[in-house]
Write a protein that holds these residues in place. Structure first.
Motif, short mmCIF file in Angstrom:
data_model
loop_
_atom_site.label_atom_id
_atom_site.label_comp_id
_atom_site.label_asym_id
_atom_site.label_seq_id
_atom_site.Cartn_x
_atom_site.Cartn_y
_atom_site.Cartn_z
N ASN A 88 0.92 -1.33 -0.08
CA ASN A 88 -0.15 -0.06 -0.06
C ASN A 88 0.93 1.32 -0.15
OD1 ASN A 88 -2.16 1.95 0.44
ND2 ASN A 88 -2.91 0.66 1.77
N ASP A 142 -2.58 3.51 -6.38
CA ASP A 142 -2.85 2.91 -5.01
C ASP A 142 -1.47 1.94 -4.65
OD1 ASP A 142 -6.28 2.24 -5.03
OD2 ASP A 142 -5.12 3.87 -4.07
N SER A 310 -15.59 3.80 -4.72
CA SER A 310 -14.37 2.98 -4.30
C SER A 310 -14.54 1.53 -4.50
CB SER A 310 -14.08 2.99 -2.80
OG SER A 310 -15.08 2.21 -1.73
N THR A 356 -10.93 2.45 -6.89
CA THR A 356 -9.62 2.49 -6.25
C THR A 356 -10.13 2.45 -4.65
OG1 THR A 356 -9.98 5.13 -6.60
CG2 THR A 356 -8.28 3.80 -7.95
N GLN A 357 -8.94 2.76 -3.70
CA GLN A 357 -9.07 2.57 -2.36
C GLN A 357 -10.21 3.71 -1.70
OE1 GLN A 357 -5.58 1.72 0.39
NE2 GLN A 357 -4.64 2.86 -1.48
N TYR A 428 -7.35 -5.04 -1.88
CA TYR A 428 -8.56 -4.48 -1.51
C TYR A 428 -9.44 -5.06 -0.35
CZ TYR A 428 -7.56 -1.49 -5.37
OH TYR A 428 -7.08 -0.58 -6.20
#
Length: 521
Positions: A88, A142, A310, A356-357, A428
């Protein structure tokens, strides 16, 4: 005897050319058959099934005392192992090292193989080559991704992993290497001015995200990368390239015990550290925001979009299906029909979601002739408005769903594809059996589910519109967009709305599972 063996070896290459890269790179100079160790490996190709299964691979969620998530798929068809370490630590984490240090994650990735205290860049490359291994490091928005592909032979995989860990832990990030990147970036900036799509992409992210970490390009800017030093790069590694900020994915010819042992070795060889903190939510503005980039060309380039959802939003499968209908399925999509087939405004018009996050982006884009610019934008926007407010076309929905289901085998058509999926699942926080769960989610979606997701997450009245062209009448364009809008009333859906097809043995994976793509600059 010698000649016949060479003929057999040659025929193996002819029959399976795609697998030629797995041959042992350490062949002796003399052609003594007793020394050709790769023959036993090539014999394993005889066991490859003629028809690849369309079932989702079984994913082992390997447990360890360090609580570092490790996903593994056993694949015995080829004597190869694919390994991915996903940190991350993408460009969204650049400013966690220091304000304005945009591009530091990308810089670290680019310089990782430029040498350690014990190996030069040439020695690193030559050693991986001698082991028949492929090694790469890449920074995304990310993720910071380390990939290794190597033969499963212990004499190959063990030294390859040792070298990977040497590079990760001891890259020196020398000033001379930094200067080379500075020079390359300056060249890239000049090339950037000749690429309207990349200019628009950068403008879109900066406009939508403002001060959020996603706003800046992954590669940084000329000003920001000048601030990066070897000491800062080592700080980036010590803070973010750590075991507790990582997940592991492995696919290949290993037992679960061997995979578990390798993962523990990797975890123990890295600093433990701590996980990166969650990202803040970006702020979403209301209304239209029209931006113009002066660009001299016979073509004009258009992108319009807004913040999306997200990766972990429960509406993600419904929006994937909706996007395929709108602009993600080639000539069957609405944008392509309206802009190309009916009017000939463009060669191709597309829409996309980035997941994405935190909130990603929904966008649509195309290019057209300068004299068709205003009309094409009006048609594209009207198509989006109608897509949101009109009832779902049931026939198109079924056709799109069926196409997504049929495309399922491509999601794990190779070990590398499977491992990339595992990396995303782990990053994720998705369930290990996600590739089996997803098809059922897709099949259960009704027209009402998709319509509600569209109405909730796609907003034709809140768009950033970016145009690269010779000129643009912003006032007229704003009025055209407003004219396209009308009050959006609740959609009435037939109570007998489509029922999902009966369950079959086909599983499916999402077409856009790779949610974190390398942004442009």
């Amino acid at each position: 005897m010698k000649t016949s063996l060479l003929i057999i070896l040659a025929s193996s290459f002819l029959t399976f050319p795609v697998f030629a890269d797995i041959v042992d790179q350490d062949l002796p100079e003399q052609d003594d058959p007793s020394q050709l160790k790769s023959i036993t490996q090539l014999n394993g190709l005889k066991n490859i099934p003629a028809k690849q299964t369309d079932q989702a691979p079984y994913v082992h969620d390997l447990k360890n005392a360090y609580q570092v998530r490790t996903l593994f798929v056993e694949s015995s068809a080829l004597p190869i192992v694919d390994l991915q370490l996903t940190f991350n630590a993408g460009s969204a984490r650049d400013e966690s090292i220091g304000k304005g240090l945009f591009g530091i994650a990308n810089m670290a990735a680019n310089l990782m193989t430029e040498g350690t205290e014990n190996y030069s860049a040439a020695q690193i490359a030559n050693t991986f080559e001698q082991l028949g291994a492929q090694f790469s490091v890449k920074a995304y928005r990310d993720m910071f991704v380390v990939r290794l592909r190597v033969m499963s032979d212990p004499q190959k995989i063990q030294p390859a992993i040792n070298l990977m860990l040497e590079v990760l832990n001891h890259a020196t990030f020398t000033p001379s290497s930094l200067n080379l990147v500075y020079s390359n970036t300056q060249v890239g900036q000049r090339q950037l001015q000749e690429n309207p799509n990349r200019l628009i992409d950068i403008k879109l992210y900066r406009t939508l995200y403002g001060t959020h970490p996603y706003a800046q390009p992954i590669t940084g800017t000329n000003a920001s990368i000048r601030k990066i030093t070897p000491a800062l790069l080592k700080q980036f590694r010590e803070q973010l390239l750590v075991a507790q900020n990582m997940n592991i994915a492995m696919t290949g010819q290993l037992t679960t015990q061997q995979a578990s042992d390798l993962s523990i070795k990797i975890i123990q060889s890295l600093p433990q550290g701590r996980a990166a903190l969650p990202l803040n939510q970006p702020y979403s503005e209301r209304g239209f925001n029209i931006q113009h980039i002066q660009y001299q060309s016979t073509q004009a380039y258009v992108t319009m979009g807004h913040l999306g959802i997200s990766r972990n939003d429960p509406d993600q499968p419904a929006l994937e299906l909706a996007n395929q209908m709108l602009g993600g399925s080639g000539f069957n999509s609405l944008l392509m029909k309206e802009l190309r087939v009916k009017r000939g405004y463009t060669y191709g018009a597309y829409s996309a979601f980035s997941f994405t996050q935190t909130n990603g982006i929904f966008s649509l884009n195309y290019s057209t002739k300068q004299d068709q610019l205003m009309e094409s934008i009006q048609v594209a926007h009207k198509t989006l408005v109608d897509f949101v407010k009109q009832p779902i076309d049931r026939k198109q929905l079924e056709e799109t769903r069926s196409g997504m289901l049929r495309a399922f085998p491509m999601s794990f058509s190779s070990n590398a594809n499977i491992n990339a999926q595992l990396g995303s699942i782990g990053f994720y926080g998705l369930p290990a059996d996600y590739l089996s769960i997803y098809p059922e989610q897709l099949r259960k979606l009704t027209a009402q589910d998709v319509q509600q997701a569209i109405r909730k997450h796609i907003h034709p009245d809140n768009l950033t519109v970016i145009v690269a062209s010779e000129k643009l009448d912003k006032e007229k364009l704003l009025q055209d967009l407003k004219d396209n809008l009308s009050p959006i009333k609740p959609v009435q859906i037939d109570p007998e709305a489509i029922h999902p097809p009966a369950p079959s043995q086909d599983n499916v994976a999402p077409l856009n599972f790779h949610t974190d793509t390398h942004a442009s600059i």
